[in-house]
Design a protein around this motif. Structure first.
Motif, mmCIF file in Angstrom:
data_model
loop_
_atom_site.group_PDB
_atom_site.id
_atom_site.type_symbol
_atom_site.label_atom_id
_atom_site.label_comp_id
_atom_site.label_asym_id
_atom_site.label_seq_id
_atom_site.Cartn_x
_atom_site.Cartn_y
_atom_site.Cartn_z
ATOM 1 N N HIS A 176 1.676 15.458 14.634
ATOM 2 C CA HIS A 176 0.355 15.989 14.801
ATOM 3 C C HIS A 176 -0.907 15.269 15.129
ATOM 4 O O HIS A 176 -1.654 15.323 15.798
ATOM 5 N N ARG A 177 -0.655 14.179 14.142
ATOM 6 C CA ARG A 177 -1.594 12.829 14.174
ATOM 7 C C ARG A 177 -1.557 12.321 15.508
ATOM 8 O O ARG A 177 -2.627 12.090 16.219
ATOM 9 N N ASN A 178 -0.416 11.838 16.237
ATOM 10 C CA ASN A 178 -0.343 11.315 17.474
ATOM 11 C C ASN A 178 -0.678 12.117 18.391
ATOM 12 O O ASN A 178 -1.292 11.640 19.572
ATOM 13 N N TYR A 179 -0.191 13.513 18.328
ATOM 14 C CA TYR A 179 -0.880 14.401 19.527
ATOM 15 C C TYR A 179 -2.143 14.291 19.758
ATOM 16 O O TYR A 179 -2.482 14.353 20.851
ATOM 17 N N ALA A 180 -2.922 14.545 18.607
ATOM 18 C CA ALA A 180 -4.498 14.884 18.678
ATOM 19 C C ALA A 180 -4.991 13.416 19.288
ATOM 20 O O ALA A 180 -5.860 13.375 20.145
ATOM 21 N N MET A 181 -4.614 12.347 18.835
ATOM 22 C CA MET A 181 -4.999 10.869 19.026
ATOM 23 C C MET A 181 -4.967 10.718 20.545
ATOM 24 O O MET A 181 -5.732 10.111 21.226
ATOM 25 N N GLU A 182 -3.924 11.186 21.065
ATOM 26 C CA GLU A 182 -3.312 10.823 22.393
ATOM 27 C C GLU A 182 -4.441 11.486 23.522
ATOM 28 O O GLU A 182 -4.798 11.003 24.527
ATOM 29 N N THR A 211 0.818 -1.292 0.016
ATOM 30 C CA THR A 211 -0.082 0.087 0.066
ATOM 31 C C THR A 211 1.012 1.206 0.033
ATOM 32 O O THR A 211 1.867 1.440 0.790
ATOM 33 N N PRO A 212 0.660 2.098 -0.770
ATOM 34 C CA PRO A 212 1.273 3.179 -0.761
ATOM 35 C C PRO A 212 1.469 4.234 0.390
ATOM 36 O O PRO A 212 0.481 4.119 1.269
ATOM 37 N N GLU A 213 2.475 4.858 0.723
ATOM 38 C CA GLU A 213 2.632 5.651 2.044
ATOM 39 C C GLU A 213 1.469 6.674 1.956
ATOM 40 O O GLU A 213 1.341 7.432 0.897
ATOM 41 N N PRO A 214 0.664 7.010 3.161
ATOM 42 C CA PRO A 214 -0.119 7.902 3.093
ATOM 43 C C PRO A 214 0.269 9.242 2.995
ATOM 44 O O PRO A 214 1.478 9.432 3.297
ATOM 45 N N SER A 215 -0.472 10.069 2.356
ATOM 46 C CA SER A 215 0.087 11.484 2.238
ATOM 47 C C SER A 215 0.014 12.410 3.528
ATOM 48 O O SER A 215 -0.596 11.828 4.542
ATOM 49 N N VAL A 216 0.591 13.488 3.344
ATOM 50 C CA VAL A 216 0.976 14.352 4.512
ATOM 51 C C VAL A 216 -0.709 14.827 4.757
ATOM 52 O O VAL A 216 -1.204 14.979 6.138
ATOM 53 N N GLU A 217 -1.540 15.010 3.799
ATOM 54 C CA GLU A 217 -2.857 15.547 3.937
ATOM 55 C C GLU A 217 -3.597 14.400 4.435
ATOM 56 O O GLU A 217 -4.356 14.670 5.350
ATOM 57 N N ALA A 218 -3.185 12.987 4.374
ATOM 58 C CA ALA A 218 -4.090 12.063 5.039
ATOM 59 C C ALA A 218 -3.698 12.220 6.668
ATOM 60 O O ALA A 218 -4.611 11.894 7.430
ATOM 61 N N TRP A 219 -2.443 12.166 6.906
ATOM 62 C CA TRP A 219 -2.178 12.320 8.462
ATOM 63 C C TRP A 219 -2.797 13.476 9.135
ATOM 64 O O TRP A 219 -3.395 13.229 10.322
ATOM 65 N N ARG A 220 -2.850 14.646 8.355
ATOM 66 C CA ARG A 220 -3.496 15.718 8.804
ATOM 67 C C ARG A 220 -4.972 15.320 8.844
ATOM 68 O O ARG A 220 -5.546 16.235 9.914
ATOM 69 N N ALA A 221 -5.481 14.831 8.175
ATOM 70 C CA ALA A 221 -7.097 14.226 8.331
ATOM 71 C C ALA A 221 -7.227 13.519 9.528
ATOM 72 O O ALA A 221 -8.244 13.963 10.188
ATOM 73 N N VAL A 222 -6.553 12.488 9.929
ATOM 74 C CA VAL A 222 -6.730 11.691 10.813
ATOM 75 C C VAL A 222 -6.575 12.716 12.208
ATOM 76 O O VAL A 222 -7.182 12.668 13.228
ATOM 77 N N ALA A 223 -5.683 13.720 12.269
ATOM 78 C CA ALA A 223 -5.280 14.553 13.303
ATOM 79 C C ALA A 223 -6.539 15.245 13.414
ATOM 80 O O ALA A 223 -7.081 15.420 14.748
ATOM 81 N N SER A 224 -7.115 15.903 12.496
ATOM 82 C CA SER A 224 -8.274 16.804 12.650
ATOM 83 C C SER A 224 -9.739 15.985 12.992
ATOM 84 O O SER A 224 -10.313 16.411 13.823
#
Length: 354
Positions: free
Chosen positions: A211-217, A8-21
């Protein structure tokens, strides 16, 4: 549609930001849901315990990781909040005044109560965050003279949440560890004088993951805290209700970050789920089984390391995806199942049918 064995291709920066959001919104939603359904007093209790948990688990290890545990207590505490929140993408400022007095300021717009959510946060809920973390840093450092002075609160219509760590001449009683001095004003922030992190040299992908990990925590702290305060049944119900609402409201924003273009059918939502799993760092696959699309995710980033857990909480977390499905196409039927493989790895499956 068959499961693919290709990488599977590496997720984009936008994808990680979407999870953080998504997780950012979910945490704020949990607090607002508690305020509106349970009242400010119980929401205050929840926020206080969440930040106590985060302080116990993260403060001392964080000081060492940031290499600031050798600094004077007031300076170390203020720098910790500046640096850790800076990594998370929070608008935060640090101002050194002396070895016994250092300021921290969370500037507008506030990250934790983003957008119009700020209007729904009672002052005592904001204070609970300070009581649970900032006021207790002295006790964590075995320094009973260290306290926190709050000079402004954004939820009171002031320009930010600000205050300073102060090391007094004598020991503080527990009720003295947080005090308010609204007549005082923080000095101006001078970025050149602030402590520096190597994140200025981090590539965008690494920063987006942070940023993703910070929001998830934040949500990872809320789940076991709600379980402790409310018990499995009530915690599951309330966390799931908030999750559904957030999932509905943020589906289109998250889908755009994941790549958009998801057809409004079961196959389209299967692609959304798989992309969301990959953006969490969990390999996901899709296969067709008769008239159904089955998404299988190996690993569960949100669940990993949470020892205080009951199976019902999985339904609460899945509420985010139930809400997202409502926004995608409310006619699609979805079944969710979580189990552990023989190796102890979490395996999640969603069965979707038009």
């Amino acid at each position: 549609m068959q499961a693919s064995s290709s990488p599977t291709p590496e997720p984009s920066v936008e994808a990680w930001r979407a999870v953080a959001s998504l997780y950012h919104a979910y945490f704020t939603g949990i607090v607002l849901f508690s305020v509106s359904r349970l009242g400010p007093a119980r929401a205050r209790e929840l926020v206080y315990e969440i930040f106590c948990r985060q302080r116990r688990e993260r403060f001392l290890p964080g000081l060492k990781k940031l290499n600031i545990d050798h600094l004077p207590p007031a300076v170390a505490a203020a720098q910790y909040h500046y640096l850790s929140n800076h990594i998370g993408g929070v608008s935060v400022e640090y101002m050194y005044e002396s070895d016994r007095k250092a300021w921290i300021r969370y500037a507008a717009p506030r990250w934790i109560w983003s957008g119009t959510a700020l209007c729904g946060i009672p002052p005592e809920v904001s204070q609970a965050m300070l009581l649970g973390w900032h006021a207790q840093n002295g006790s964590m450092l075995n320094n009973p003279r260290l306290g926190f002075v709050c000079t402004k609160q954004t939820v009171d219509g002031q320009s930010g949440l600000e205050g300073y760590y102060c090391e007094y001449e004598s020991d503080l009683q527990p009720h003295e560890r947080l005090r308010f001095a609204r007549h005082e004003d923080a000095p101006d922030f001078e970025p050149a004088k602030a402590p520096q992190l190597p994140i200025e040299n981090w590539p965008p992908a690494r920063l987006a993951k942070a940023h993703r990990n910070y929001a998830m925590e934040y949500v990872r702290s809320a789940f076991p805290t709600a379980l402790e305060l409310w018990g499995p049944e009530e915690a599951t119900h309330r966390l799931r209700m908030a999750a559904k609402m957030v999932g509905m409201q943020f589906y289109h924003e998250v889908a755009q970050g994941l790549g958009a273009g998801f057809a409004p059918d079961a196959a389209g939502f299967a692609l959304f789920l798989a992309a969301l799993g990959e953006a969490h760092g969990n390999p996901s696959s899709i296969e067709r089984r008769g008239n159904a699309c089955v998404v299988t995710q190996t690993g569960w980033a949100f669940r990993e390391g949470l020892d205080e857990w009951v199976p019902e909480l999985g339904l609460a977390w899945n509420g985010l995806l139930e809400g997202a499905l409502y926004a995608h196409n409310r006619r699609i039927q979805m079944q969710f199942h979580a189990h552990e493989s023989s190796s102890g790895t979490s395996v999640l499956t969603w069965t979707l049918q038009d």
